[in-house]
Write an enzyme that holds these catalytic residues in place. Structure first.
Site, PDB file in Angstrom:
ATOM      1  N   CYS A  31      -6.957  -3.016   7.067  1.00 53.66           N
ATOM      2  CA  CYS A  31      -8.003  -2.021   6.827  1.00 53.66           C
ATOM      3  C   CYS A  31      -9.126  -2.538   5.933  1.00 53.66           C
ATOM      4  CB  CYS A  31      -7.392  -0.755   6.230  1.00 53.66           C
ATOM      5  SG  CYS A  31      -6.629  -0.987   4.616  1.00 53.66           S
ATOM      6  N   CYS A  47       0.827  -1.203   0.000  1.00 52.41           N
ATOM      7  CA  CYS A  47       0.000   0.000   0.000  1.00 52.41           C
ATOM      8  C   CYS A  47       0.864   1.257   0.000  1.00 52.41           C
ATOM      9  CB  CYS A  47      -0.925  -0.006   1.213  1.00 52.41           C
ATOM     10  SG  CYS A  47      -2.007   1.439   1.316  1.00 52.41           S
TER      11      CYS A  47
END
Length: 373
Positions: free
Chosen positions: A203, A111
């Site tokens: 997440c 990410c």
């Protein structure tokens, strides 16, 4: 002279909130932004504590509300950016593909590489901003990335894939502080996130990781095989649900035996286990390497976030091969190997496989090369 302009990635947590505060105090023109990753049904809170609710994820509608409250308090613009499509393509699909192939991915490192310091930096440039800042505990000196001052919070391990050309445009305001100092500063500044607890999960996973994988991947029970004898010693619930070094939940017929996962073969739907020495490796092969500086002949290598680094000789760069000075437990395909020279992050790679096993095993199950003694 015009103020330098910075886009602060705000997660609704205390670290990014303090980062925005510090940059505003330092005279930057600050713009806050939060990337929306969460699905239509976001993760739920998992517990109540002294600081309020601890959320399974850092990226929820509630976190966006907190980030906007901080931005309003600081008097800075705030944008909620829809990155769901980018996140699905760059993070979730590769994550699922890795597990389907028997690997254990590191989505946080990916990410940072492709979303925060890739897509978000491009967004900053479109807005006419000079820098991107995050709440990572890491320091930048010139074009060198250094470990964060707080040894319990240092996050440089997750930044090995940072594009080298992005370094001059990145700011890490809390990298020279401890977590306690960050919370104390947030209290003094009256930031509403000062006591907010840490997020507890990935997440994009609402709940249990194995449940998420069962929902997305076609898994089925299969044999657990002793890698040294070839004996079937248990039954697993889906090869893709297991990771190198795992000891609990193996479904062994004799649970009193001390056995660890030493190999995963989703194609044959087999999980291989062995004694602890079978999970110890003296080297690794890496792929997708990203070098932030030239590698010396000897580096320190960290193969997991909470695993201490070990000295290693760089045997070759193509293919990337390193030999450790001492055995390392659970060198896991798909995980990150970060390279250091003292405090400086030199880069890293994705672990392709462990090599030089103490029990003589070959970890490359894609070539069905696990041999029985």
């Amino acid at each position: 002279m015009p103020k330098p302009k910075v886009l602060v990635a705000m997660s609704g947590g205390v670290d990014s909130s303090v980062s925005a505060y510090l940059l505003k105090e330092a005279g930057y023109e600050v713009v806050g932004a939060m990337m929306r990753f969460w699905p239509e049904e976001p993760p739920r809170p998992v517990l109540e504590g002294p600081g309020g609710r601890a959320w399974e994820s850092c990226c929820t509608p509630e976190a966006a509300y907190e980030a906007r409250r901080v931005a309003d308090l600081l008097g800075i613009p705030f944008y909620l950016l829809d990155y769901r499509e980018t996140f699905e393509e760059e993070i979730i699909q590769p994550f699922l593909k890795d597990y389907a192939q028997g690997r254990t991915p590191n989505p946080c490192a990916r990410c940072n590489t492709f979303v925060k310091f890739g897509a978000l930096l491009k967004q900053a440039r479109r807005l006419g901003l000079d820098h991107v800042a995050t709440g990572h505990y890491v320091r930048r000196e010139g074009e060198a990335l250094l470990r964060g001052i707080d040894p319990l919070k240092d996050q440089s391990y997750f930044l090995w894939g940072t594009p080298k050309e992005a370094l001059p445009h990145l700011l890490f305001p809390v990298g020279g502080m401890t977590k306690a100092e960050v919370r104390a500063l947030a209290e003094r500044a009256g930031l509403p996130t000062a006591r907010k607890p840490e997020s507890q999960n990935l997440c994009f996973v609402a709940g249990d990781l194995k449940a998420f994988l069962r929902e997305r991947l076609q898994v089925r029970p299969g044999p657990v095989v002793d890698a040294l004898t070839g004996e079937v010693v248990g039954e697993h619930q889906g090869a893709s649900l297991y990771t190198i070094g795992q000891r609990k939940g193996l479904g062994l017929y004799k649970p009193h035996l001390e056995r660890y996962v030493v190999g995963v073969d989703p194609l044959a739907n087999v999980v291989y286990v062995g004694p602890r020495e079978a999970a110890l490796w003296l080297g690794l092969e890496g792929e997708e390497a990203n070098l932030l500086a030239e590698l010396p002949e000897e580096v320190e290598v960290q193969v997991r976030y909470r695993t201490p680094p070990v000295r290693a000789q760089v045997e070759s760069l193509r293919p990337l091969r390193l030999r450790f000075a001492s055995p390392v437990f659970a060198v896991t395909p798909g995980q990150s190997a970060a390279f250091y020279q003292e405090e400086r992050l030199l880069g890293g790679a994705v672990i392709r496989r462990g090599i030089y096993n103490l029990a003589g095993l070959d970890q490359d199950l894609t070539e069905r090369a696990l041999t029985f003694s």
